[in-house]
Design a protein around this motif. Structure first.
Motif, PDB file in Angstrom:
ATOM      1  N   THR A 127       8.266  24.164  33.815  1.00 22.12           N
ATOM      2  CA  THR A 127       7.390  23.420  34.716  1.00 22.12           C
ATOM      3  C   THR A 127       6.574  24.404  35.552  1.00 22.12           C
ATOM      4  O   THR A 127       6.930  25.590  35.660  1.00 22.12           O
ATOM      5  CB  THR A 127       8.203  22.513  35.646  1.00 22.12           C
ATOM      6  N   HIS A 128       5.486  23.913  36.129  1.00 23.62           N
ATOM      7  CA  HIS A 128       4.655  24.840  36.916  1.00 23.62           C
ATOM      8  C   HIS A 128       4.131  24.191  38.180  1.00 23.62           C
ATOM      9  O   HIS A 128       4.016  22.970  38.281  1.00 23.62           O
ATOM     10  CB  HIS A 128       3.485  25.358  36.074  1.00 23.62           C
ATOM     11  N   ASP A 129       3.833  25.039  39.149  1.00 27.43           N
ATOM     12  CA  ASP A 129       3.205  24.660  40.410  1.00 27.43           C
ATOM     13  C   ASP A 129       2.232  25.768  40.765  1.00 27.43           C
ATOM     14  O   ASP A 129       2.624  26.827  41.236  1.00 27.43           O
ATOM     15  CB  ASP A 129       4.264  24.481  41.496  1.00 27.43           C
ATOM     16  N   GLY A 130       0.948  25.552  40.466  1.00 28.91           N
ATOM     17  CA  GLY A 130      -0.038  26.603  40.652  1.00 28.91           C
ATOM     18  C   GLY A 130       0.167  27.697  39.626  1.00 28.91           C
ATOM     19  O   GLY A 130       0.280  27.418  38.430  1.00 28.91           O
ATOM     20  N   ASP A 131       0.265  28.936  40.077  1.00 21.12           N
ATOM     21  CA  ASP A 131       0.480  30.041  39.137  1.00 21.12           C
ATOM     22  C   ASP A 131       1.951  30.427  39.026  1.00 21.12           C
ATOM     23  O   ASP A 131       2.285  31.440  38.419  1.00 21.12           O
ATOM     24  CB  ASP A 131      -0.359  31.265  39.524  1.00 21.12           C
ATOM     25  N   LEU A 132       2.830  29.620  39.602  1.00 20.99           N
ATOM     26  CA  LEU A 132       4.266  29.853  39.473  1.00 20.99           C
ATOM     27  C   LEU A 132       4.850  28.868  38.469  1.00 20.99           C
ATOM     28  O   LEU A 132       4.553  27.674  38.483  1.00 20.99           O
ATOM     29  CB  LEU A 132       4.975  29.686  40.820  1.00 20.99           C
ATOM     30  N   TRP A 133       5.676  29.381  37.581  1.00 23.76           N
ATOM     31  CA  TRP A 133       6.348  28.569  36.573  1.00 23.76           C
ATOM     32  C   TRP A 133       7.848  28.709  36.738  1.00 23.76           C
ATOM     33  O   TRP A 133       8.347  29.730  37.217  1.00 23.76           O
ATOM     34  CB  TRP A 133       5.938  29.027  35.169  1.00 23.76           C
ATOM     35  N   ARG A 134       8.547  27.664  36.341  1.00 22.74           N
ATOM     36  CA  ARG A 134      10.006  27.641  36.409  1.00 22.74           C
ATOM     37  C   ARG A 134      10.566  27.380  35.013  1.00 22.74           C
ATOM     38  O   ARG A 134      10.269  26.347  34.409  1.00 22.74           O
ATOM     39  CB  ARG A 134      10.482  26.524  37.355  1.00 22.74           C
ATOM     40  N   LEU A 135      11.378  28.307  34.510  1.00 22.40           N
ATOM     41  CA  LEU A 135      12.103  28.095  33.267  1.00 22.40           C
ATOM     42  C   LEU A 135      13.509  27.663  33.679  1.00 22.40           C
ATOM     43  O   LEU A 135      14.324  28.476  34.106  1.00 22.40           O
ATOM     44  CB  LEU A 135      12.138  29.373  32.430  1.00 22.40           C
ATOM     45  N   GLU A 136      13.776  26.350  33.578  1.00 24.24           N
ATOM     46  CA  GLU A 136      14.986  25.758  34.128  1.00 24.24           C
ATOM     47  C   GLU A 136      16.035  25.496  33.045  1.00 24.24           C
ATOM     48  O   GLU A 136      15.698  25.225  31.890  1.00 24.24           O
ATOM     49  CB  GLU A 136      14.657  24.433  34.822  1.00 24.24           C
ATOM     50  N   TYR A 137      17.290  25.543  33.475  1.00 26.01           N
ATOM     51  CA  TYR A 137      18.404  25.346  32.543  1.00 26.01           C
ATOM     52  C   TYR A 137      19.586  24.755  33.292  1.00 26.01           C
ATOM     53  O   TYR A 137      19.947  25.224  34.373  1.00 26.01           O
ATOM     54  CB  TYR A 137      18.815  26.689  31.927  1.00 26.01           C
ATOM     55  N   ARG A 138      20.182  23.718  32.733  1.00 27.03           N
ATOM     56  CA  ARG A 138      21.455  23.235  33.258  1.00 27.03           C
ATOM     57  C   ARG A 138      22.181  22.416  32.206  1.00 27.03           C
ATOM     58  O   ARG A 138      21.547  21.782  31.350  1.00 27.03           O
ATOM     59  CB  ARG A 138      21.291  22.416  34.539  1.00 27.03           C
ATOM     60  N   ILE A 139      23.483  22.451  32.259  1.00 29.55           N
ATOM     61  CA  ILE A 139      24.325  21.630  31.398  1.00 29.55           C
ATOM     62  C   ILE A 139      24.377  20.231  31.988  1.00 29.55           C
ATOM     63  O   ILE A 139      24.555  20.056  33.202  1.00 29.55           O
ATOM     64  CB  ILE A 139      25.734  22.242  31.286  1.00 29.55           C
ATOM     65  N   LEU A 140      24.198  19.218  31.144  1.00 28.49           N
ATOM     66  CA  LEU A 140      24.134  17.839  31.608  1.00 28.49           C
ATOM     67  C   LEU A 140      25.492  17.156  31.668  1.00 28.49           C
ATOM     68  O   LEU A 140      25.606  16.066  32.213  1.00 28.49           O
ATOM     69  CB  LEU A 140      23.210  17.028  30.696  1.00 28.49           C
ATOM     70  N   ASP A 141      26.501  17.754  31.085  1.00 29.71           N
ATOM     71  CA  ASP A 141      27.810  17.121  30.985  1.00 29.71           C
ATOM     72  C   ASP A 141      28.668  17.513  32.178  1.00 29.71           C
ATOM     73  O   ASP A 141      29.116  18.662  32.289  1.00 29.71           O
ATOM     74  CB  ASP A 141      28.484  17.542  29.678  1.00 29.71           C
ATOM     75  N   SER A 142      28.927  16.564  33.062  1.00 27.75           N
ATOM     76  CA  SER A 142      29.688  16.854  34.285  1.00 27.75           C
ATOM     77  C   SER A 142      31.141  17.203  33.998  1.00 27.75           C
ATOM     78  O   SER A 142      31.828  17.728  34.876  1.00 27.75           O
ATOM     79  CB  SER A 142      29.640  15.649  35.222  1.00 27.75           C
ATOM     80  N   CYS A 202      17.332  28.659  37.235  1.00 26.99           N
ATOM     81  CA  CYS A 202      15.983  28.911  36.722  1.00 26.99           C
ATOM     82  C   CYS A 202      15.484  30.310  37.048  1.00 26.99           C
ATOM     83  O   CYS A 202      15.957  30.960  37.987  1.00 26.99           O
ATOM     84  CB  CYS A 202      14.997  27.866  37.245  1.00 26.99           C
ATOM     85  N   LEU A 203      14.524  30.740  36.221  1.00 26.12           N
ATOM     86  CA  LEU A 203      13.712  31.917  36.517  1.00 26.12           C
ATOM     87  C   LEU A 203      12.378  31.425  37.044  1.00 26.12           C
ATOM     88  O   LEU A 203      11.744  30.549  36.434  1.00 26.12           O
ATOM     89  CB  LEU A 203      13.477  32.741  35.245  1.00 26.12           C
ATOM     90  N   VAL A 204      11.946  31.950  38.174  1.00 27.35           N
ATOM     91  CA  VAL A 204      10.628  31.634  38.725  1.00 27.35           C
ATOM     92  C   VAL A 204       9.715  32.811  38.405  1.00 27.35           C
ATOM     93  O   VAL A 204      10.016  33.954  38.771  1.00 27.35           O
ATOM     94  CB  VAL A 204      10.697  31.400  40.243  1.00 27.35           C
ATOM     95  N   VAL A 205       8.618  32.530  37.703  1.00 25.75           N
ATOM     96  CA  VAL A 205       7.744  33.603  37.199  1.00 25.75           C
ATOM     97  C   VAL A 205       6.288  33.252  37.443  1.00 25.75           C
ATOM     98  O   VAL A 205       5.944  32.091  37.692  1.00 25.75           O
ATOM     99  CB  VAL A 205       7.971  33.830  35.690  1.00 25.75           C
ATOM    100  N   ARG A 206       5.425  34.250  37.334  1.00 21.74           N
ATOM    101  CA  ARG A 206       3.975  34.015  37.393  1.00 21.74           C
ATOM    102  C   ARG A 206       3.425  33.931  35.968  1.00 21.74           C
ATOM    103  O   ARG A 206       3.990  34.494  35.033  1.00 21.74           O
ATOM    104  CB  ARG A 206       3.271  35.125  38.177  1.00 21.74           C
ATOM    105  N   ASP A 207       2.292  33.253  35.834  1.00 22.81           N
ATOM    106  CA  ASP A 207       1.753  32.978  34.492  1.00 22.81           C
ATOM    107  C   ASP A 207       0.731  34.007  34.026  1.00 22.81           C
ATOM    108  O   ASP A 207       0.080  33.813  33.011  1.00 22.81           O
ATOM    109  CB  ASP A 207       1.126  31.589  34.451  1.00 22.81           C
ATOM    110  N   ARG A 208       0.615  35.116  34.725  1.00 23.80           N
ATOM    111  CA  ARG A 208      -0.464  36.037  34.405  1.00 23.80           C
ATOM    112  C   ARG A 208      -0.331  36.690  33.023  1.00 23.80           C
ATOM    113  O   ARG A 208      -1.310  37.165  32.467  1.00 23.80           O
ATOM    114  CB  ARG A 208      -0.564  37.130  35.472  1.00 23.80           C
ATOM    115  N   ASP A 209       0.875  36.692  32.453  1.00 21.16           N
ATOM    116  CA  ASP A 209       1.074  37.355  31.163  1.00 21.16           C
ATOM    117  C   ASP A 209       1.386  36.378  30.034  1.00 21.16           C
ATOM    118  O   ASP A 209       1.804  36.797  28.958  1.00 21.16           O
ATOM    119  CB  ASP A 209       2.213  38.376  31.266  1.00 21.16           C
TER     120      ASP A 209
END
Length: 347
Positions: A130-145, A207-214
């Motif tokens: 997902t993204h917000d401006g030039d910041l992107w989030r590569l998110e990960y989570r296990i759904l099984d409680s 998640c990793l929060v990254v910029r989209d410049r590359d």
């Protein structure tokens, strides 16, 4: 390099299925041994067959896989076992999903494929880009409680994801920040050193929060024809992204919202794509109200968090959605028959 999977019947999703391909454990026995542990003992206790680890396309139970990582941390005495295992884990060792990322034409395409297809590699899992401006989030989570203890898995997975970036951008690459859903460990300074970035704990997801410049940078091994073939291979092999029982899915969403306070039923219903009354009716079919579902999640997490003796009680209360420590203490007495301080003293 991973070729097309051998001829075998697709696993196909089944009720409650939560598999991960054995490639996710590549080199685990050697790494446990290098950290001073007994790999055979760890695998036996976790219920992971050692002969499965030699075939990257065989399925492992996801709960057993996560238990293996937690047990490895305990057996080796290395509290950051998952962190360092993930940092040395190269994408090509991850099997089909790693080769898919490496075969994408650009870094952005690699991340998109990784996010969309990772739940085929590891079922009962949510990954999003997902993204917000030039910041992107590569998110990960296990759904099984039902998989409550999963810190080691989260830390190794973020390391695996970071190494996709490093394959394209060089080993010096670092994200803007890293977020984890679990509590801050006692050795958290190692995490900032490993990722080269600020690390935050007690978040809604990992998640990793990254910029989209590359994102338009070419992947060194980009091969569109191979990418197309590998994508199909992965989907054919696993048969789907797996299923998570309704109650476990509800409890997982509740868990992700607790650090922000008591979760609102409308928000949980919206995440699950249903009306509030439908959520209430289906919970009633399980013999629970929404408040009872929240209470059960809080109880299970309280037992897990209390064992981490370096975490103040006030922080545990906050991460369980309580505005006051006294409210958490009252709930803990109701659950376990004693004060949390007394229970911690027994650890």
């Amino acid at each position: 390099m991973v070729s097309s999977p051998p001829s075998r019947s697709p696993a196909g999703p089944a009720p409650g299925q939560r598999n991960v391909l054995a490639a996710a454990a590549s080199g685990i026995t050697d790494f446990i041994a290098a950290c001073g542990g007994d790999a055979g003992r760890v695998l036996t206790q976790a219920g992971v067959p050692e002969d499965c680890l030699g075939n990257p396309v065989l399925p492992l139970d996801l709960g057993n896989y996560c238990a293996m990582m937690e047990l490895a941390a305990r057996d080796t005495g290395n509290d950051n076992f998952g962190l360092w295992y993930g940092q040395q884990f190269r994408p090509q060792a991850l099997g089909l999903i790693g080769e898919i990322a490496l075969s994408a034409p650009t870094l952005g395409a690699a991340l998109d494929n990784l996010a969309r297809l990772f739940p085929f590699h590891q079922q009962a899992t949510e990954t999003r880009l997902t993204h917000d401006g030039d910041l992107w989030r590569l998110e990960y989570r296990i759904l099984d409680s039902r998989i409550a203890a999963r810190r080691q898995d989260a830390e190794l997975t973020m390391g695996m994801f970071a190494n996709v970036f490093r394959t394209c951008l060089g080993t010096a690459w670092a994200p803007e920040e890293v977020q984890f859903e679990h509590l801050r460990p006692g050795t958290a300074q190692d995490h900032s050193r490993a990722f080269g970035a600020p690390v935050h704990f007690g978040q809604r997801t990992n998640c990793l929060v990254v910029r989209d410049r590359d994102f338009e940078r070419r992947m060194p091994g980009g091969d569109l024809a191979r990418l197309t073939r590998l994508r199909q291979d992965l989907k054919t092999l696993t048969g789907g992204t797996g299923t998570v029982p309704f109650l476990a899915r509800v409890q997982s969403d509740i868990r992700s919202r607790l650090p922000e306070g008591y979760p609102h039923i409308d928000d949980v219903a919206a995440t699950l794509g249903m009306a509030r009354w439908t959520l209430q009716r289906r919970l009633a079919d399980e013999g629970l109200s929404f408040s009872e579902a929240v209470d059960a999640v809080r109880r299970d997490l309280a037992a897990l968090y209390l064992s981490q003796t370096h975490v103040p009680m006030s922080d545990i209360a906050c991460l369980l959605g309580y505005s006051e420590l006294s409210a958490f203490s009252r709930a803990f007495r109701r659950w376990f028959g004693c004060a949390p301080s007394r229970a911690r003293a027994r650890e």
